[in-house]
Design an enzyme around this catalytic site. Structure first.
Site, PDB file in Angstrom:
ATOM      1  NE  ARG A   1      25.718  45.218  39.937  1.00  0.00           N
ATOM      2  CZ  ARG A   1      25.242  45.065  38.937  1.00  0.00           C
ATOM      3  NH1 ARG A   1      24.724  45.045  37.527  1.00  0.00           N
ATOM      4  NH2 ARG A   1      23.456  44.561  39.652  1.00  0.00           N
TER       5      ARG A   1
ATOM      6  CE1 TYR B   1      51.287  41.735  33.912  1.00  0.00           C
ATOM      7  CE2 TYR B   1      49.525  41.069  33.710  1.00  0.00           C
ATOM      8  CZ  TYR B   1      50.155  42.004  34.962  1.00  0.00           C
ATOM      9  OH  TYR B   1      49.756  41.681  36.069  1.00  0.00           O
TER      10      TYR B   1
ATOM     11  CG  ASP C   1      48.266  44.952  27.791  1.00  0.00           C
ATOM     12  OD1 ASP C   1      48.572  46.406  27.969  1.00  0.00           O
ATOM     13  OD2 ASP C   1      48.312  44.204  28.417  1.00  0.00           O
TER      14      ASP C   1
ATOM     15  CE  LYS D   1      50.662  47.493  35.977  1.00  0.00           C
ATOM     16  NZ  LYS D   1      50.129  46.675  35.107  1.00  0.00           N
TER      17      LYS D   1
HETATM   18  C1  PLP Z   1      50.064  45.355  34.978  1.00  0.00           C
HETATM   19  C2  PLP Z   1      49.762  44.848  33.432  1.00  0.00           C
HETATM   20  C3  PLP Z   1      48.217  44.394  33.359  1.00  0.00           C
HETATM   21  C4  PLP Z   1      47.328  43.726  33.989  1.00  0.00           C
HETATM   22  O1  PLP Z   1      46.228  44.764  34.805  1.00  0.00           O
HETATM   23  P1  PLP Z   1      46.429  45.224  36.757  1.00  0.00           P
HETATM   24  O2  PLP Z   1      45.932  46.625  36.812  1.00  0.00           O
HETATM   25  O3  PLP Z   1      47.461  44.061  37.654  1.00  0.00           O
HETATM   26  O4  PLP Z   1      44.734  43.712  36.917  1.00  0.00           O
HETATM   27  C5  PLP Z   1      47.453  43.527  31.889  1.00  0.00           C
HETATM   28  N1  PLP Z   1      48.720  44.577  31.324  1.00  0.00           N
HETATM   29  C6  PLP Z   1      49.439  44.761  31.069  1.00  0.00           C
HETATM   30  C7  PLP Z   1      50.647  45.144  30.235  1.00  0.00           C
HETATM   31  C8  PLP Z   1      50.496  45.295  32.406  1.00  0.00           C
HETATM   32  O5  PLP Z   1      51.360  45.610  33.139  1.00  0.00           O
END
Ligand code: PLP
Length: 377
Positions: free
Chosen positions: A47, A99, A171, A196
């Site tokens: 962890r 998001y 982000d 992603k």
């Molecule tokens: C998918 C996404 C998130 C969240 O990520 P997860 O891995 O699905 O929890 C946050 N910001 C953006 C821009 C995203 O596309």
């Protein structure tokens, strides 16, 4: 090393003296102590730290141009860790088209803990400035935004945050480190959903928080949240993310080329009302996007003629393209975004979001053309 080499060779600089060309997976929750009680490699319990996670974290810090990174089990867990590093009474400014999940975390989880948030149009710098108050501790920027592909001026928003003594957090998921570097514009921390573009194969969830400099107090608290709360990725998740990362430079290049071709095709289509893609010269922030991005990325949205029924009908007719949520994978996916986001969505009912993959652009265009033609026949 340049970016294309760093995504492949970055991890060798941080591996634990291994000779494996592909790193070993350390499937252990715990590590043996020496007779004197010490942990010579620094690893005690997974962890807190695991070699696969450390390797991923140090590689992500390298490719994003930052100093250190903390990896999480999802982008959302990483987002929550950043807000957990603030305290009751602090104020956050976030984009009104952040998001969807980020808005949910702020409104439905942290509001009850006394963290205040205002949601503004980040492309309107006067509105951002007006929302700043003395309690503002964090400005959250997401560019390009999703699904409306608005482009926010990174340098200008970082300056506004710093002028108010707030932390600037970007982000960078949709652009990816292959195309955009918020640190070069002064941002303090970068968030990624590594689910992603970084992983890129729709097979692993993950997130990361990266700090530009060492000794950032907020990042120290994020690291503490990571260790104490434990929203961490498994060693295999880290291994998969790192494997995916190796092809990111190539993938994102192809995805950007394909997306530009698809966007240009859709913009001329008689059943398409509007296309949202920063690479199109008609996009309101095309020039800004060209300045702060190397390419325009693989994500685009478009509104079809009519309403929700027509959008569903078009999505129903795609063949090669998959109907699914998420983005950044090698396969193209199309999604009716408003119905996925749910209550309070600001996404138009006739909008479809397309995450463009690395297939042949001709095949993608053919598939969309036949879907549009069939749906309106
Ligand atoms: C998918 C996404 C998130 C969240 O990520 P997860 O891995 O699905 O929890 C946050 N910001 C953006 C821009 C995203 O596309």
């Amino acid at each position: 090393m340049r970016f294309e080499s760093l995504v492949i060779h970055g991890y060798k600089e941080v591996a634990l003296g291994e000779k494996d060309v592909s790193p070993a997976i350390h499937l252990t929750t715990t590590f043996e102590r020496e007779r004197d009680g010490s942990y010579p490699e620094g690893y005690s319990y997974t962890r807190r730290e695991n070699p696969n996670r450390t390797t991923l974290e140090q590689t992500l810090a390298l490719i994003e141009g930052g100093a250190e990174a903390a990896a999480f089990a999802s982008g959302s867990a990483a987002t929550a860790a950043i807000f957990m590093a603030l305290k009751a009474g602090d104020h956050v400014i976030a984009p009104n088209d952040a998001y969807y999940g980020t808005g949910v975390i702020l409104r439905e989880v942290f509001a009850r803990w006394g963290l205040a948030a205002d949601f503004v149009d980040m492309t309107d710098l006067a509105a951002v400035k007006a929302a700043l108050r003395k309690e503002t501790k964090l400005l959250w920027v997401e560019t390009p935004s999703n699904p409306l592909m608005k482009v926010t001026d990174l340098a200008a928003t970082a300056d506004l945050a710093h002028g108010a003594g707030a932390l600037a957090v970007a982000d960078n998921t949709v652009a990816s480190p292959a195309l955009q570097s918020p640190f070069q514009h002064g941002f303090d921390m970068v968030l990624h959903s590594t689910t992603k573009y970084i992983s890129g194969h729709s097979d692993v969830l993950g997130g990361a928080v990266i700090a530009r400099e060492t000794g950032n107090d907020a990042f120290t608290r994020v690291r503490h949240v990571q260790h104490a709360v434990g929203g961490v990725p498994s060693p295999f998740d880290c291994w998969l993310a790192l494997r995916g990362l190796k092809t990111m430079a190539l993938r994102v290049e192809r995805q950007s080329e394909n997306a530009l071709a698809v966007a240009a095709f859709l913009a001329k289509h008689k059943f398409v009302e509007k296309v949202y893609y920063p690479g199109l010269p008609g996009h309101p922030s095309h020039a800004l996007a060209a300045r702060q991005m190397k390419r325009f990325g693989g994500l685009l949205s478009f509104q079809v003629r009519g309403g929700e029924a027509e959008a569903f009908a078009v999505a129903a007719e795609v063949g090669m393209i998959t109907r699914a949520t998420s983005l950044g994978g090698v396969e193209s996916v199309i999604e009716h975004r408003a119905s996925m986001e749910g209550p309070g969505t600001r996404t138009p009912a006739n909008l479809l979001r397309l995450s463009v993959g690395i297939e042949s652009a001709e095949d993608l265009i053919q598939d969309l053309d036949q879907a549009l033609t069939t749906a309106y026949a």
